[in-house]
Motif scaffolding. Structure first.
Motif, PDB file in Angstrom:
ATOM      1  N   SER A 192       0.822  -1.208   0.000  1.00 35.80           N
ATOM      2  CA  SER A 192       0.000   0.000   0.000  1.00 35.80           C
ATOM      3  C   SER A 192       0.855   1.256   0.000  1.00 35.80           C
ATOM      4  CB  SER A 192      -0.930  -0.004   1.220  1.00 35.80           C
ATOM      5  OG  SER A 192      -1.791  -1.125   1.202  1.00 35.80           O
TER       6      SER A 192
ATOM      7  N   THR B  28      -5.446  -4.393 -13.668  1.00 33.94           N
ATOM      8  CA  THR B  28      -5.750  -5.317 -12.569  1.00 33.94           C
ATOM      9  C   THR B  28      -4.512  -5.777 -11.806  1.00 33.94           C
ATOM     10  OG1 THR B  28      -5.712  -7.193 -14.128  1.00 33.94           O
ATOM     11  CG2 THR B  28      -7.847  -6.170 -13.690  1.00 33.94           C
TER      12      THR B  28
ATOM     13  N   VAL C 245      -2.508  -4.302  -9.607  1.00 36.22           N
ATOM     14  CA  VAL C 245      -2.468  -3.974  -8.179  1.00 36.22           C
ATOM     15  C   VAL C 245      -3.457  -4.825  -7.400  1.00 36.22           C
ATOM     16  CG1 VAL C 245      -2.865  -2.191  -6.445  1.00 36.22           C
ATOM     17  CG2 VAL C 245      -1.620  -1.626  -8.539  1.00 36.22           C
ATOM     18  N   ILE C 246      -4.683  -4.946  -7.895  1.00 37.43           N
ATOM     19  CA  ILE C 246      -5.685  -5.711  -7.148  1.00 37.43           C
ATOM     20  C   ILE C 246      -5.315  -7.194  -7.112  1.00 37.43           C
ATOM     21  CG2 ILE C 246      -7.258  -6.092  -9.109  1.00 37.43           C
ATOM     22  CD1 ILE C 246      -9.564  -5.705  -7.056  1.00 37.43           C
TER      23      ILE C 246
ATOM     24  N   ILE D 262      -2.768  -7.658  -4.376  1.00 34.29           N
ATOM     25  CA  ILE D 262      -3.456  -7.735  -3.076  1.00 34.29           C
ATOM     26  C   ILE D 262      -4.108  -9.096  -2.908  1.00 34.29           C
ATOM     27  CG2 ILE D 262      -5.383  -6.814  -1.724  1.00 34.29           C
ATOM     28  CD1 ILE D 262      -4.773  -4.069  -2.952  1.00 34.29           C
TER      29      ILE D 262
ATOM     30  N   TYR E 105      -8.578  -2.861  -1.813  1.00 35.79           N
ATOM     31  CA  TYR E 105      -8.128  -2.173  -3.025  1.00 35.79           C
ATOM     32  C   TYR E 105      -8.832  -0.829  -3.176  1.00 35.79           C
ATOM     33  CZ  TYR E 105      -7.721  -1.226  -8.053  1.00 35.79           C
ATOM     34  OH  TYR E 105      -7.507  -0.644  -9.280  1.00 35.79           O
TER      35      TYR E 105
ATOM     36  N   ASN F 163      -7.196   2.964  -3.048  1.00 41.12           N
ATOM     37  CA  ASN F 163      -7.394   3.980  -4.071  1.00 41.12           C
ATOM     38  C   ASN F 163      -8.024   5.241  -3.502  1.00 41.12           C
ATOM     39  OD1 ASN F 163      -6.346   2.280  -5.942  1.00 41.12           O
ATOM     40  ND2 ASN F 163      -8.210   1.972  -7.112  1.00 41.12           N
TER      41      ASN F 163
END
Length: 227
Positions: A94, A130, A132-133, A136, A186, A190
């Motif tokens: 993060s 997608t 980054v997500i 996670i 996520y 953001n």
């Protein structure tokens, strides 16, 4: 080097120069990108730009994909660093995303700000968008597989059925709640970054925004149930 190799190198260099100038325009003018203005600053006729990008939308797509890939690479590199706990891995990820956004807020605004009027993102942007997500999700899935997620009741309702369909893509037995909580982390990530970049913390949290950001993300970690 062959003539074709020289042409390819010159084309690649000119393409990069056009994108570099376009990024400067994004910083000064937002997503209201003009190919004519970019061509002027590059020093070529506006018609010549179309040999490299067929339209403004094609140039925007190239910039958007590069931005998504850049923040995705930052998130994945952070996720791969050694950490004591799953919670620490998610917090490090993060912070890496926040650091990337603070270093280049105009890139962040391009991909996470207001939609560009008249622009329809093509399928090419989905994979980069997608990263980054999925980074996670990887942390959360690995923690769940290893038994390091606190069990809580599953949600109910139509949205829970929709989450269950998504959960199946991550493997049999993946709880829909886990998918929902990872998605929530996520979105919280953001939202926290955007709130800071777009001035919503002004006159509230001024001196330790990094600390406040971590406070928010620790809430997301607790919601997921990472031990």
């Amino acid at each position: 080097m062959s003539a074709s190799g020289v042409r390819a190198r010159v084309r690649a260099e000119m393409t990069e120069e056009i994108k570099t100038v376009a990024r400067r325009h994004l910083a000064s003018d937002g997503a209201n990108l003009s190919l004519r203005a970019v061509a002027r600053d590059v020093g070529m006729a506006s018609s010549a730009v179309y040999r490299y990008f067929a339209s403004r939308d094609d140039l925007l797509t190239a910039l958007i994909i590069e931005a998504y890939d850049s923040v995705g690479s930052a998130a994945e590199a952070a996720m791969a660093k050694p950490a004591d706990t799953d919670a620490d891995r998610l917090l490090v990820l993060s912070h890496a995303v926040r650091d990337w956004a603070l270093a280049d807020p105009h890139q962040w605004a391009l991909i996470y700000g207001s939609p560009v009027p008249g622009y329809q993102a093509p399928q090419d942007t989905i994979g980069p968008a997608t990263r980054v997500i999925f980074a996670i999700a990887k942390i959360v899935q690995e923690a769940f597989t290893a038994g390091r997620v606190v069990p809580v009741p599953e949600p109910t309702g139509r949205y829970a059925e929709e989450l269950a369909a998504v959960a199946e893509q991550f493997g049999p037995g993946t709880p829909p709640r886990l998918v929902g909580s990872a998605m929530s982390a996520y979105f919280q990530l953001n939202g926290a970054v955007s709130a800071e970049l777009f001035g919503q913390l002004n006159q509230t949290v001024e001196d330790d925004r990094r600390g406040f950001f971590e406070f928010q993300m620790r809430g997301a970690v607790a919601f997921i149930g990472l031990t």
